[in-house]
Design a protein around this motif. Structure first.
Motif, PDB file in Angstrom:
ATOM      1  N   VAL A  99      75.295  38.665   8.693  1.00 35.93           N
ATOM      2  CA  VAL A  99      74.572  38.725   7.298  1.00 35.93           C
ATOM      3  C   VAL A  99      75.249  39.799   6.646  1.00 35.93           C
ATOM      4  O   VAL A  99      75.645  40.742   7.041  1.00 35.93           O
ATOM      5  N   ASP A 100      75.518  39.487   5.280  1.00 35.72           N
ATOM      6  CA  ASP A 100      75.881  40.353   4.420  1.00 35.72           C
ATOM      7  C   ASP A 100      74.934  40.846   3.512  1.00 35.72           C
ATOM      8  O   ASP A 100      74.563  40.027   2.475  1.00 35.72           O
ATOM      9  N   LEU A 101      74.525  42.022   3.588  1.00 29.97           N
ATOM     10  CA  LEU A 101      73.722  42.769   2.558  1.00 29.97           C
ATOM     11  C   LEU A 101      74.662  43.386   1.408  1.00 29.97           C
ATOM     12  O   LEU A 101      75.011  44.515   1.134  1.00 29.97           O
ATOM     13  N   LEU A 102      75.139  42.496   0.572  1.00 32.69           N
ATOM     14  CA  LEU A 102      76.111  42.710  -0.598  1.00 32.69           C
ATOM     15  C   LEU A 102      75.438  42.833  -1.867  1.00 32.69           C
ATOM     16  O   LEU A 102      74.534  42.008  -2.093  1.00 32.69           O
ATOM     17  N   GLU A 103      76.190  43.535  -2.546  1.00 31.90           N
ATOM     18  CA  GLU A 103      75.920  43.447  -4.204  1.00 31.90           C
ATOM     19  C   GLU A 103      77.131  43.672  -4.940  1.00 31.90           C
ATOM     20  O   GLU A 103      78.369  44.042  -4.513  1.00 31.90           O
ATOM     21  N   SER A 104      76.929  42.799  -6.170  1.00 25.79           N
ATOM     22  CA  SER A 104      78.388  43.062  -7.118  1.00 25.79           C
ATOM     23  C   SER A 104      78.412  44.585  -7.425  1.00 25.79           C
ATOM     24  O   SER A 104      77.422  45.095  -7.636  1.00 25.79           O
ATOM     25  N   VAL A 105      79.591  45.088  -7.599  1.00 27.53           N
ATOM     26  CA  VAL A 105      79.769  46.532  -7.861  1.00 27.53           C
ATOM     27  C   VAL A 105      79.576  46.749  -9.414  1.00 27.53           C
ATOM     28  O   VAL A 105      79.081  47.715  -9.582  1.00 27.53           O
ATOM     29  N   GLU A 106      79.540  45.817 -10.175  1.00 30.22           N
ATOM     30  CA  GLU A 106      79.445  45.634 -11.494  1.00 30.22           C
ATOM     31  C   GLU A 106      77.899  45.399 -11.623  1.00 30.22           C
ATOM     32  O   GLU A 106      77.360  45.657 -12.781  1.00 30.22           O
ATOM     33  N   HIS A 130      73.702  37.597   1.459  1.00 31.31           N
ATOM     34  CA  HIS A 130      73.538  36.149   2.121  1.00 31.31           C
ATOM     35  C   HIS A 130      73.755  36.218   3.612  1.00 31.31           C
ATOM     36  O   HIS A 130      73.800  37.116   3.985  1.00 31.31           O
ATOM     37  N   HIS A 131      73.764  35.029   4.398  1.00 36.09           N
ATOM     38  CA  HIS A 131      73.985  35.168   5.591  1.00 36.09           C
ATOM     39  C   HIS A 131      74.846  33.875   6.251  1.00 36.09           C
ATOM     40  O   HIS A 131      75.281  32.960   5.158  1.00 36.09           O
ATOM     41  N   HIS A 132      75.530  34.006   7.103  1.00 39.51           N
ATOM     42  CA  HIS A 132      76.376  32.910   7.612  1.00 39.51           C
ATOM     43  C   HIS A 132      75.733  32.423   9.107  1.00 39.51           C
ATOM     44  O   HIS A 132      76.144  33.166  10.062  1.00 39.51           O
ATOM     45  N   PRO A 133      74.958  31.296   9.030  1.00 37.05           N
ATOM     46  CA  PRO A 133      74.300  31.025  10.491  1.00 37.05           C
ATOM     47  C   PRO A 133      75.306  30.680  11.320  1.00 37.05           C
ATOM     48  O   PRO A 133      74.922  30.907  12.481  1.00 37.05           O
ATOM     49  N   ALA A 134      76.526  30.323  11.118  1.00 34.48           N
ATOM     50  CA  ALA A 134      77.594  29.879  12.301  1.00 34.48           C
ATOM     51  C   ALA A 134      78.960  30.113  11.545  1.00 34.48           C
ATOM     52  O   ALA A 134      79.308  30.332  10.666  1.00 34.48           O
ATOM     53  N   PHE A 135      79.931  30.282  12.741  1.00 33.49           N
ATOM     54  CA  PHE A 135      81.209  30.440  12.849  1.00 33.49           C
ATOM     55  C   PHE A 135      81.992  29.351  13.248  1.00 33.49           C
ATOM     56  O   PHE A 135      81.366  28.659  14.267  1.00 33.49           O
ATOM     57  N   THR A 136      83.034  29.154  12.898  1.00 31.10           N
ATOM     58  CA  THR A 136      84.154  28.089  13.469  1.00 31.10           C
ATOM     59  C   THR A 136      85.258  29.046  13.760  1.00 31.10           C
ATOM     60  O   THR A 136      85.941  29.424  12.990  1.00 31.10           O
ATOM     61  N   ARG A 176      78.608  30.674   2.648  1.00 30.43           N
ATOM     62  CA  ARG A 176      77.551  31.582   2.441  1.00 30.43           C
ATOM     63  C   ARG A 176      76.093  30.775   2.163  1.00 30.43           C
ATOM     64  O   ARG A 176      76.046  29.722   1.381  1.00 30.43           O
ATOM     65  N   VAL A 177      75.147  31.420   2.819  1.00 31.53           N
ATOM     66  CA  VAL A 177      73.739  30.749   2.753  1.00 31.53           C
ATOM     67  C   VAL A 177      72.915  31.929   1.942  1.00 31.53           C
ATOM     68  O   VAL A 177      72.717  32.773   2.649  1.00 31.53           O
ATOM     69  N   PHE A 178      72.680  31.600   0.902  1.00 34.54           N
ATOM     70  CA  PHE A 178      71.550  32.397   0.129  1.00 34.54           C
ATOM     71  C   PHE A 178      70.239  32.178   0.483  1.00 34.54           C
ATOM     72  O   PHE A 178      69.818  30.980   0.345  1.00 34.54           O
ATOM     73  N   VAL A 179      69.241  33.104   0.887  1.00 33.84           N
ATOM     74  CA  VAL A 179      67.743  32.749   0.980  1.00 33.84           C
ATOM     75  C   VAL A 179      66.978  33.672   0.521  1.00 33.84           C
ATOM     76  O   VAL A 179      67.228  34.870   0.426  1.00 33.84           O
TER      77      VAL A 179
END
Length: 186
Positions: free
Chosen positions: A66-73, A83-89, A96-99
């Motif tokens: 899970v990435d709790l990110l914001e744009s710097v600007e 967003h989060h990434h439910p799975a990896f390869t 990115r999955v936005f919920v």
């Protein structure tokens, strides 16, 4: 900064992040900062010395992110890139999955996910026995502490103490586009 929480076979790592993707998806252009949390497989190695020696600890394959990110600007507190990434390869995350619920209440959403290890493992394509026998209960028990640490990191990112770009000008590639920039442990 990096926080690590280890259970039997599952671990959680949480750290601050500054990130520039030179080939962003539409609407995701520009630098991002915030906090990244990953569920990882962990392992303890054999002692390398006496009975008093430290155990080697391996933080291995990523399971979920899970990435709790914001744009710097953007406006602080917008969670506009959260967003989060439910799975990896292998080591690469899926798209990115936005919920909506994640952006509306990131820490509450995170607490709910950490309380459902079996669900997270299933969505990531891992069998339930990937986790140790007590991992789900221990993760649920530690979830408030993990969420609080994540919140403290977010506060420090917003205060400008963490999630900072590297010193100096951000690099550009030969074609004038931003180069890959990523600071932080994760």
């Amino acid at each position: 900064m990096l926080y690590m929480y280890g259970f039997d076979r599952i671990g959680v790592v949480v750290g601050d992040l500054f990130f520039v993707d030179p080939e962003p998806i539409k609407g995701q252009e520009g630098a991002e900062r915030g906090v990244r949390l990953e569920l990882r497989l962990i392992a303890s190695g054999p002692l390398k010395g006496t009975i008093y020696s430290a155990y080697p600890i391996a933080v291995e394959d990523p399971v979920w992110r899970v990435d709790l990110l914001e744009s710097v600007e953007g406006r602080p507190g917008s969670f506009d890139r959260t967003h989060h990434h439910p799975a990896f390869t292998d080591w690469d995350p899926g798209h990115r999955v936005f919920v909506r619920e994640l952006s509306a209440d990131p820490l509450g959403w995170l607490a709910d996910k950490l309380a459902d290890l079996d669900g997270v493992l299933s969505e990531a394509g891992f069998p339930a026995d990937t986790a140790g026998p007590d991992d789900a209960a221990e993760l649920r028990r530690a979830a408030p502490e993990i969420v609080a640490a994540t919140g403290r990191l977010l506060e420090r990112v917003r205060a400008g103490e963490l999630g900072r770009p590297p010193a100096g000008e951000l690099p550009v590639s030969a074609d004038g586009k931003p180069a890959v920039v990523r600071t932080g442990w994760l």
